[in-house]
Design a protein around this motif. Sequence first.
Motif, PDB file in Angstrom:
ATOM      1  N   LEU A  49       0.837  -1.197   0.000  1.00 34.00           N
ATOM      2  CA  LEU A  49       0.000   0.000   0.000  1.00 34.00           C
ATOM      3  C   LEU A  49       0.871   1.246   0.000  1.00 34.00           C
ATOM      4  CD1 LEU A  49      -2.785   1.399   0.324  1.00 34.00           C
ATOM      5  CD2 LEU A  49      -2.471   1.192   2.799  1.00 34.00           C
ATOM      6  N   ALA A  50       0.613   2.152  -0.930  1.00 31.76           N
ATOM      7  CA  ALA A  50       1.326   3.427  -1.003  1.00 31.76           C
ATOM      8  C   ALA A  50       0.332   4.564  -0.798  1.00 31.76           C
ATOM      9  CB  ALA A  50       2.018   3.585  -2.348  1.00 31.76           C
ATOM     10  N   VAL A  51       0.717   5.509   0.044  1.00 31.03           N
ATOM     11  CA  VAL A  51      -0.121   6.660   0.343  1.00 31.03           C
ATOM     12  C   VAL A  51       0.616   7.921  -0.087  1.00 31.03           C
ATOM     13  CG1 VAL A  51      -1.287   7.963   2.145  1.00 31.03           C
ATOM     14  CG2 VAL A  51      -1.171   5.465   2.289  1.00 31.03           C
ATOM     15  N   VAL A  52       0.004   8.709  -0.965  1.00 35.99           N
ATOM     16  CA  VAL A  52       0.614   9.943  -1.456  1.00 35.99           C
ATOM     17  C   VAL A  52       0.055  11.106  -0.650  1.00 35.99           C
ATOM     18  CG1 VAL A  52       1.039  11.406  -3.459  1.00 35.99           C
ATOM     19  CG2 VAL A  52       0.797   8.935  -3.751  1.00 35.99           C
ATOM     20  N   VAL A  53       0.958  11.841  -0.006  1.00 33.16           N
ATOM     21  CA  VAL A  53       0.563  12.951   0.871  1.00 33.16           C
ATOM     22  C   VAL A  53       1.201  14.230   0.354  1.00 33.16           C
ATOM     23  CG1 VAL A  53       0.581  13.841   3.223  1.00 33.16           C
ATOM     24  CG2 VAL A  53       0.444  11.374   2.831  1.00 33.16           C
ATOM     25  N   ASP A  54       0.410  15.287   0.212  1.00 30.31           N
ATOM     26  CA  ASP A  54       0.975  16.564  -0.234  1.00 30.31           C
ATOM     27  C   ASP A  54       0.572  17.680   0.723  1.00 30.31           C
ATOM     28  OD1 ASP A  54      -1.600  17.464  -0.864  1.00 30.31           O
ATOM     29  OD2 ASP A  54      -1.442  16.852  -2.957  1.00 30.31           O
ATOM     30  N   VAL A  55       0.938  18.913   0.388  1.00 31.02           N
ATOM     31  CA  VAL A  55       0.743  20.032   1.314  1.00 31.02           C
ATOM     32  C   VAL A  55      -0.434  20.915   0.924  1.00 31.02           C
ATOM     33  CG1 VAL A  55       3.166  20.136   1.950  1.00 31.02           C
ATOM     34  CG2 VAL A  55       2.345  21.512   0.026  1.00 31.02           C
ATOM     35  N   ARG A  56      -1.305  20.423   0.057  1.00 29.36           N
ATOM     36  CA  ARG A  56      -2.425  21.287  -0.341  1.00 29.36           C
ATOM     37  C   ARG A  56      -3.302  21.658   0.848  1.00 29.36           C
ATOM     38  NH1 ARG A  56      -4.576  18.384  -5.757  1.00 29.36           N
ATOM     39  NH2 ARG A  56      -3.704  16.573  -4.703  1.00 29.36           N
ATOM     40  N   GLY A  57      -3.419  20.722   1.782  1.00 27.47           N
ATOM     41  CA  GLY A  57      -4.079  21.055   3.038  1.00 27.47           C
ATOM     42  C   GLY A  57      -3.022  21.369   4.083  1.00 27.47           C
ATOM     43  N   LYS A  58      -2.486  22.583   4.061  1.00 27.17           N
ATOM     44  CA  LYS A  58      -1.338  22.945   4.892  1.00 27.17           C
ATOM     45  C   LYS A  58      -1.592  22.659   6.369  1.00 27.17           C
ATOM     46  CE  LYS A  58       1.803  26.794   5.880  1.00 27.17           C
ATOM     47  NZ  LYS A  58       2.121  28.208   5.583  1.00 27.17           N
ATOM     48  N   ALA A  59      -2.796  23.003   6.862  1.00 24.18           N
ATOM     49  CA  ALA A  59      -3.102  22.776   8.275  1.00 24.18           C
ATOM     50  C   ALA A  59      -3.094  21.287   8.602  1.00 24.18           C
ATOM     51  CB  ALA A  59      -4.455  23.393   8.616  1.00 24.18           C
ATOM     52  N   LEU A  60      -3.580  20.470   7.657  1.00 24.44           N
ATOM     53  CA  LEU A  60      -3.589  19.026   7.883  1.00 24.44           C
ATOM     54  C   LEU A  60      -2.177  18.463   7.855  1.00 24.44           C
ATOM     55  CD1 LEU A  60      -6.609  17.965   5.618  1.00 24.44           C
ATOM     56  CD2 LEU A  60      -6.608  18.259   8.089  1.00 24.44           C
ATOM     57  N   PHE A  61      -1.343  18.953   6.926  1.00 25.37           N
ATOM     58  CA  PHE A  61      -0.004  18.410   6.783  1.00 25.37           C
ATOM     59  C   PHE A  61       0.848  18.690   8.012  1.00 25.37           C
ATOM     60  CE2 PHE A  61       4.334  18.054   5.268  1.00 25.37           C
ATOM     61  CZ  PHE A  61       4.257  16.931   4.469  1.00 25.37           C
ATOM     62  N   ALA A  62       0.536  19.756   8.728  1.00 23.35           N
ATOM     63  CA  ALA A  62       1.327  20.096   9.910  1.00 23.35           C
ATOM     64  C   ALA A  62       1.312  18.980  10.945  1.00 23.35           C
ATOM     65  CB  ALA A  62       0.802  21.394  10.525  1.00 23.35           C
ATOM     66  N   ASP A  63       0.325  18.096  10.880  1.00 24.76           N
ATOM     67  CA  ASP A  63       0.203  17.021  11.866  1.00 24.76           C
ATOM     68  C   ASP A  63       0.785  15.694  11.380  1.00 24.76           C
ATOM     69  OD1 ASP A  63      -1.143  18.717  13.592  1.00 24.76           O
ATOM     70  OD2 ASP A  63      -3.105  18.211  12.756  1.00 24.76           O
ATOM     71  N   ILE A  64       1.485  15.699  10.238  1.00 23.39           N
ATOM     72  CA  ILE A  64       1.912  14.427   9.671  1.00 23.39           C
ATOM     73  C   ILE A  64       2.924  13.720  10.565  1.00 23.39           C
ATOM     74  CG2 ILE A  64       3.769  15.428   8.249  1.00 23.39           C
ATOM     75  CD1 ILE A  64       2.979  13.265   6.138  1.00 23.39           C
ATOM     76  N   ARG A  65       3.835  14.453  11.201  1.00 24.01           N
ATOM     77  CA  ARG A  65       4.815  13.805  12.064  1.00 24.01           C
ATOM     78  C   ARG A  65       4.118  13.087  13.209  1.00 24.01           C
ATOM     79  NH1 ARG A  65       8.377  10.834  11.649  1.00 24.01           N
ATOM     80  NH2 ARG A  65       9.031  12.177   9.925  1.00 24.01           N
ATOM     81  N   GLU A  66       3.093  13.709  13.780  1.00 25.35           N
ATOM     82  CA  GLU A  66       2.337  13.065  14.853  1.00 25.35           C
ATOM     83  C   GLU A  66       1.645  11.807  14.339  1.00 25.35           C
ATOM     84  OE1 GLU A  66      -1.481  14.067  17.782  1.00 25.35           O
ATOM     85  OE2 GLU A  66      -0.323  15.702  16.863  1.00 25.35           O
ATOM     86  N   SER A  67       1.136  11.876  13.115  1.00 25.52           N
ATOM     87  CA  SER A  67       0.467  10.708  12.531  1.00 25.52           C
ATOM     88  C   SER A  67       1.457   9.569  12.303  1.00 25.52           C
ATOM     89  CB  SER A  67      -0.196  11.101  11.205  1.00 25.52           C
ATOM     90  OG  SER A  67      -1.176  12.094  11.398  1.00 25.52           O
ATOM     91  N   LEU A  68       2.662   9.887  11.827  1.00 28.97           N
ATOM     92  CA  LEU A  68       3.674   8.856  11.603  1.00 28.97           C
ATOM     93  C   LEU A  68       4.169   8.267  12.920  1.00 28.97           C
ATOM     94  CD1 LEU A  68       5.740  10.465   8.707  1.00 28.97           C
ATOM     95  CD2 LEU A  68       4.017   8.660   8.548  1.00 28.97           C
TER      96      LEU A  68
END
Length: 307
Positions: A76-95
Amino acid sequence: MTEHPHSPQVDDSGMTPIKPVEAELLVVTGMSGAGRSTAANALEDHGWYVIENLPPQMLGTLAELVSRMPAALPKLAVVVDVRGKALFADIRESLNALSAAGVSYRVLFLDASDETLVRRFEQGRRPHPLQKDGRILDGIAAERVLLAEMKSQAEMVLDTSGLNVHELASAVTELFSETGPVVLSLTVMSFGFKYGLPVDANYVADVRFIPNPHWIPALRPLTGQDAAVSEFVLNDNGAAEFVDRYVHALEPVLAGYRRENKHYATIAVGCTGGKHRSVAVAIELAKRLGQLPRVTTSIRHRDLGRE
């Protein structure tokens, strides 16, 4: 007795252990315009199930589903981008949450030079997702700040500056084949110093110490791909010794890359114009390096064909 979904299994004879199916989770991210969609298409072509533009907050839910049904979505591959800047700010917490839950994942980060990204956006007549009322370069600068930590911690960083869509697809294919990721995919690139250094080279070798076939009338119209030029270059005093010692010097480097989960690297070999000496030496280096354990090589002649 109810069997735990991750407990060891046996074959029909009841004797031979069968390794439980384990899902691979790959997070694909990087700079806008660096080729995420091309990489996603290449992964799909090789059997990966790809989800694009997933909000990072949903990674945990998705990983939980995959862990319960590993055989259904083994790759499974998940492509994540910064179009939702507020959402992307939480990516480290999600990982971090994935790690805490025992879900194994890797990160592929796609990058390119500012110049390349600007050219791609201008050719596509599209604004950068973070430029707002500013310039494309303003959006690129903002995105680099936002992605700095992700890039520094990514297992694989692939610079696509010098790659067209077909070459990028090939690079992704080399990294993720039918049997899983190639441990180390090494590109050996010939180039001409008069056209500038390759921006994505991990190591650069200068072979201008070898006599130049350009000054031999019979060899001038040929290239390093021709046997006559290759023999002239590689039979020179010092050339064979250089190749031997350079391969030997790179062995601990490549072993270190494997230990650090670096799966893609570029070795650049330069002469004056990128036509004779660098081409012949790059071909020989690729042949020799490709004989090392868990290393695959490909050759790229950046400036071959230039006047």
